[in-house]
Enzyme design. Structure first.
Site, PDB file in Angstrom:
ATOM      1  N   LYS A 196       0.841  -1.201   0.000  1.00 25.64           N
ATOM      2  CA  LYS A 196       0.000   0.000   0.000  1.00 25.64           C
ATOM      3  C   LYS A 196       0.880   1.258   0.000  1.00 25.64           C
ATOM      4  O   LYS A 196       0.692   2.168  -0.777  1.00 25.64           O
ATOM      5  CB  LYS A 196      -0.915  -0.023   1.224  1.00 25.64           C
ATOM      6  CG  LYS A 196      -1.811   1.177   1.341  1.00 25.64           C
ATOM      7  CD  LYS A 196      -2.764   1.051   2.519  1.00 25.64           C
ATOM      8  CE  LYS A 196      -3.460   2.388   2.750  1.00 25.64           C
ATOM      9  NZ  LYS A 196      -4.365   2.357   3.895  1.00 25.64           N
ATOM     10  N   GLU A 202      10.632  -4.735   4.327  1.00 24.09           N
ATOM     11  CA  GLU A 202      10.718  -6.149   3.946  1.00 24.09           C
ATOM     12  C   GLU A 202      10.344  -6.340   2.480  1.00 24.09           C
ATOM     13  O   GLU A 202      11.018  -7.055   1.725  1.00 24.09           O
ATOM     14  CB  GLU A 202       9.772  -7.002   4.812  1.00 24.09           C
ATOM     15  CG  GLU A 202      10.129  -7.054   6.282  1.00 24.09           C
ATOM     16  CD  GLU A 202       9.400  -5.980   7.098  1.00 24.09           C
ATOM     17  OE1 GLU A 202       9.202  -4.856   6.583  1.00 24.09           O
ATOM     18  OE2 GLU A 202       9.040  -6.267   8.248  1.00 24.09           O
ATOM     19  N   GLY A 256      -4.945  -1.671   4.986  1.00 22.22           N
ATOM     20  CA  GLY A 256      -4.157  -2.806   4.498  1.00 22.22           C
ATOM     21  C   GLY A 256      -4.829  -4.142   4.763  1.00 22.22           C
ATOM     22  O   GLY A 256      -4.919  -5.006   3.892  1.00 22.22           O
ATOM     23  N   ARG A 257      -5.342  -4.313   5.986  1.00 25.32           N
ATOM     24  CA  ARG A 257      -5.945  -5.614   6.341  1.00 25.32           C
ATOM     25  C   ARG A 257      -7.345  -5.776   5.753  1.00 25.32           C
ATOM     26  O   ARG A 257      -7.985  -6.803   5.979  1.00 25.32           O
ATOM     27  CB  ARG A 257      -5.929  -5.792   7.859  1.00 25.32           C
ATOM     28  CG  ARG A 257      -6.541  -4.653   8.644  1.00 25.32           C
ATOM     29  CD  ARG A 257      -6.178  -4.739  10.129  1.00 25.32           C
ATOM     30  NE  ARG A 257      -6.607  -3.565  10.890  1.00 25.32           N
ATOM     31  CZ  ARG A 257      -5.910  -2.438  11.001  1.00 25.32           C
ATOM     32  NH1 ARG A 257      -4.764  -2.302  10.375  1.00 25.32           N
ATOM     33  NH2 ARG A 257      -6.358  -1.439  11.734  1.00 25.32           N
ATOM     34  N   GLU A 342      -4.860  -6.423  14.837  1.00 22.04           N
ATOM     35  CA  GLU A 342      -4.330  -5.121  14.409  1.00 22.04           C
ATOM     36  C   GLU A 342      -5.438  -4.064  14.469  1.00 22.04           C
ATOM     37  O   GLU A 342      -5.176  -2.888  14.640  1.00 22.04           O
ATOM     38  CB  GLU A 342      -3.730  -5.209  12.991  1.00 22.04           C
ATOM     39  CG  GLU A 342      -2.685  -4.138  12.731  1.00 22.04           C
ATOM     40  CD  GLU A 342      -1.983  -4.261  11.378  1.00 22.04           C
ATOM     41  OE1 GLU A 342      -2.663  -4.157  10.340  1.00 22.04           O
ATOM     42  OE2 GLU A 342      -0.759  -4.448  11.350  1.00 22.04           O
ATOM     43  N   HIS A 373      -4.889 -32.517  17.880  1.00 19.03           N
ATOM     44  CA  HIS A 373      -3.760 -33.325  18.340  1.00 19.03           C
ATOM     45  C   HIS A 373      -2.636 -32.442  18.881  1.00 19.03           C
ATOM     46  O   HIS A 373      -1.499 -32.889  18.979  1.00 19.03           O
ATOM     47  CB  HIS A 373      -3.258 -34.201  17.191  1.00 19.03           C
ATOM     48  CG  HIS A 373      -4.318 -35.154  16.716  1.00 19.03           C
ATOM     49  ND1 HIS A 373      -4.511 -36.391  17.280  1.00 19.03           N
ATOM     50  CD2 HIS A 373      -5.279 -35.009  15.772  1.00 19.03           C
ATOM     51  CE1 HIS A 373      -5.525 -36.990  16.682  1.00 19.03           C
ATOM     52  NE2 HIS A 373      -6.023 -36.168  15.761  1.00 19.03           N
ATOM     53  N   LYS A 484       9.578  -0.803  14.358  1.00 19.48           N
ATOM     54  CA  LYS A 484      10.189  -0.482  13.057  1.00 19.48           C
ATOM     55  C   LYS A 484      11.255   0.589  13.235  1.00 19.48           C
ATOM     56  O   LYS A 484      12.344   0.516  12.661  1.00 19.48           O
ATOM     57  CB  LYS A 484       9.131   0.054  12.084  1.00 19.48           C
ATOM     58  CG  LYS A 484       8.140  -0.968  11.568  1.00 19.48           C
ATOM     59  CD  LYS A 484       7.230  -0.322  10.524  1.00 19.48           C
ATOM     60  CE  LYS A 484       6.018  -1.182  10.231  1.00 19.48           C
ATOM     61  NZ  LYS A 484       5.025  -0.535   9.384  1.00 19.48           N
TER      62      LYS A 484
HETATM   63  O1  F6P Z   1       3.295  -2.897   9.767  1.00 18.21           O
HETATM   64  C1  F6P Z   1       1.923  -3.111   9.625  1.00 18.21           C
HETATM   65  C2  F6P Z   1       1.438  -2.762   8.253  1.00 18.21           C
HETATM   66  O2  F6P Z   1       1.392  -1.390   8.087  1.00 18.21           O
HETATM   67  C3  F6P Z   1       0.067  -3.384   8.005  1.00 18.21           C
HETATM   68  O3  F6P Z   1      -0.972  -2.638   8.496  1.00 18.21           O
HETATM   69  C4  F6P Z   1       0.087  -3.530   6.527  1.00 18.21           C
HETATM   70  O4  F6P Z   1      -0.895  -4.427   6.082  1.00 18.21           O
HETATM   71  C5  F6P Z   1       1.499  -4.013   6.311  1.00 18.21           C
HETATM   72  O5  F6P Z   1       2.262  -3.305   7.243  1.00 18.21           O
HETATM   73  C6  F6P Z   1       2.055  -3.850   4.915  1.00 18.21           C
HETATM   74  O6  F6P Z   1       2.040  -2.513   4.530  1.00 18.21           O
HETATM   75  P1  F6P Z   1       2.224  -2.104   3.017  1.00 18.21           P
HETATM   76  O7  F6P Z   1       1.105  -2.722   2.247  1.00 18.21           O
HETATM   77  O8  F6P Z   1       2.193  -0.610   2.999  1.00 18.21           O
HETATM   78  O9  F6P Z   1       3.550  -2.650   2.548  1.00 18.21           O
END
Ligand code: F6P
Length: 516
Positions: A196, A202, A256-257, A342, A373, A484
């Site tokens: 987003k 990452e 995002g979620r 979240e 299990h 972060k």
């Molecule tokens: O660190 C949490 C977060 O901001 C989530 O809310 C989001 O879904 C995820 O990181 C990934 O963010 P992006 O889509 O901006 O890479």
């Protein structure tokens, strides 16, 4: 005391909770032959059975009164109207617009671009740099840019094409990308870089390494045919080196979620095709319409939310187990962890005051029967009860043994809800099951794109209703930031930069990590 805990509706529920002491749900079934039907609601192929929960007419009335007093209907109207209910970020919350019958023009425009791109890739019209058709889509993203599409692609695998497979890379751990790329041919691989913000460390690191892998094999010019992006940040996408013509946008009013319904769902559409992707949206829309129009007493997300509030706040139960009896929903608990934790893992209310009541539960789960299990021991005999959502799917896409596997699977799911309800007397203490442990059963006739859409929207709206009752903003996530920021300082130190002051433990760990 907060306005919530001081309200007559809250106090009434506390009194009712006390009245439940010594009463067992199992005995209510004996007193009321129609209990199961009384607390079951059906919407299309989705049936929700709340009869094994501690609900009776006064409790349900009191919970519904709480929902009305907290103006759930008003907040629902505000969300659907596009008010900026994500107050800390000044944003609307409009993932529902992504699946509207007649979506806003900007949504329709992106959907039609997705449709044409998906058509080209799936038909083999869109080819890689060497002219070969795309065989594998690798989605690189994390959190909401991974969990939703990864979970749905797994769930809808039977609707996919054998010609085109999807893989998902989220973790910065190099093992994830390395193993995902293992055995892939760069010439037939398409990367979807999903972020987003397009600033997530990452995702950008994984995308950079993926780009290197491709360029090493096919050269710089191949990037345009093998990389597309999904983002709200056109500038970031361009800076990364992806042609904006290969970008599918969405908007800041999509959390995002809550984004799998947007262009973040591109890998889903690539895997199952546009008709099935639209059916997923239509299923969510059916739940939206139900949520908007059904009376509170028949409203599935509202009932699930209230049951959750009842256990979290009045029975002081800290967790929620999500137990899908369907291997294809293996990633659903992880997806719901983000959606719920979240969204509602907050300790200040909308006015910035510390809350004096518990908010979101700890969500965990595994598919049945695997969990049986492993951790069900605690659910049956541990010192804390854990409300559990059992998700049963009747039709199997793989009815092995003439359906025997499926019958065994269902027998276990149903048996668990009975065992948790009834418990068992025994002479030896270690064989005693207290029973009277709450479960909700969500029974789905068949897991299709449509019913999956319904199920996911059900949970989205449940989380929303709970956030309204708790008076928290379910749509920000500031709790992810501190770690972060500290990581960026620590990274510089691990890489040999000037040492900052930390506690002794952190300093020792940084020293240790310098050998990495
Ligand atoms: O660190 C949490 C977060 O901001 C989530 O809310 C989001 O879904 C995820 O990181 C990934 O963010 P992006 O889509 O901006 O890479």
């Amino acid at each position: 005391m907060s306005a919530l805990t001081d309200s007559p509706e809250w106090k009434r529920l506390a009194v009712l909770r006390d009245a439940w002491r010594g009463r067992r749900v199992a005995s209510l079934f004996e007193q009321d032959a129609h209990r199961a039907g009384r607390y079951t609601r059906v919407l299309g192929e989705l049936r929700i059975d709340l009869s094994k929960a501690h609900l009776d007419p006064p409790t349900l009335d009191a919970l519904l009164a709480l929902a009305r007093a907290r103006d759930v209907e008003g907040w629902r109207a505000r969300m659907f109207a596009g008010d900026a209910i994500n107050s800390t970020e000044g944003r609307a919350v409009l993932h529902i617009a992504l699946r509207a019958e007649a979506p806003p023009a900007q949504v329709a425009e992106v959907l039609s671009r997705i449709e044409s791109f998906v058509g080209r890739v799936r038909s083999g019209n869109w080819t890689g740099a060497t002219g070969q058709r795309i065989r594998t889509v690798v989605n690189i993203g994390i959190g909401g840019s991974d969990l939703g599409p990864a979970m749905v692609c797994q769930a809808l695998e039977p609707y996919g094409s054998p010609e085109l497979k999807t893989r998902f890379v989220s973790n910065i751990d190099g093992t994830h990308l390395a193993t995902a790329l293992d055995g892939l041919d760069p010439a037939t691989t398409l990367f979807v870089i999903a972020s987003k913000t397009f600033t997530t460390q990452e995702t950008l690191a994984n995308a950079t390494s993926a780009r290197r892998w491709l360029v090493d094999a096919l050269g710089e010019n191949a990037v345009a045919k093998h990389f597309v992006a999904v983002s709200t940040n056109g500038g970031g996408v361009r800076e990364f080196g992806i042609d904006p013509a290969n970008m599918f946008g969405f908007w800041d009013w999509v959390g995002g979620r809550y984004s799998l319904w947007s262009a973040i769902g591109l890998p889903i559409a690539l895997q199952v095709g546009m008709d099935h992707f639209r059916a997923l949206l239509a299923g969510a829309r059916a739940m939206d319409t139900h949520f908007q129009t059904a009376k509170l007493v028949d409203n599935l997300p509202v009932l699930m939310a209230l049951t959750g509030i009842w256990y979290r706040n009045f029975w002081n139960l800290p967790a929620l187990a999500v137990l899908p009896y369907d291997q294809s929903l293996a990633r659903l608990p992880a997806y719901l962890q983000q959606l719920d934790m979240e969204s509602n893992g907050k300790s200040v209310d909308r006015d910035g005051n510390a809350v004096d009541y518990d908010t979101g539960p700890i969500v965990f789960g595994e598919p049945g029967t695997n969990g049986q299990h492993a951790f069900y021991q605690l659910i049956h005999q541990g010192t804390t009860a854990i409300p559990a959502d059992f998700i049963l799917v009747r039709e199997s896409h793989h009815p092995l043994g003439d359906g025997a596997h499926q019958r065994i699977l269902l027998s276990h799911g149903i048996a668990q809800t009975e065992a948790l309800l009834q418990g068992r007397h025994a002479i030896e203490p270690h064989r005693v099951f207290s029973g009277d442990r709450p479960t909700t059963t969500i029974a789905i006739d068949e897991l299709s794109p449509f019913t999956l859409g319904m199920l996911l929207a059900l949970y989205e709206h449940k989380v929303f209703v709970q956030g309204v009752i708790w008076n928290i903003n379910s749509f920000d996530q500031f709790g992810v930031e501190l770690g972060k920021q500290l990581a960026s300082t620590i990274l510089a130190e691990i890489e040999g930069g000037t040492r900052e002051r930390h506690d002794g433990s952190t300093e020792a760990l940084i020293d240790w990590a310098r050998d990495a």
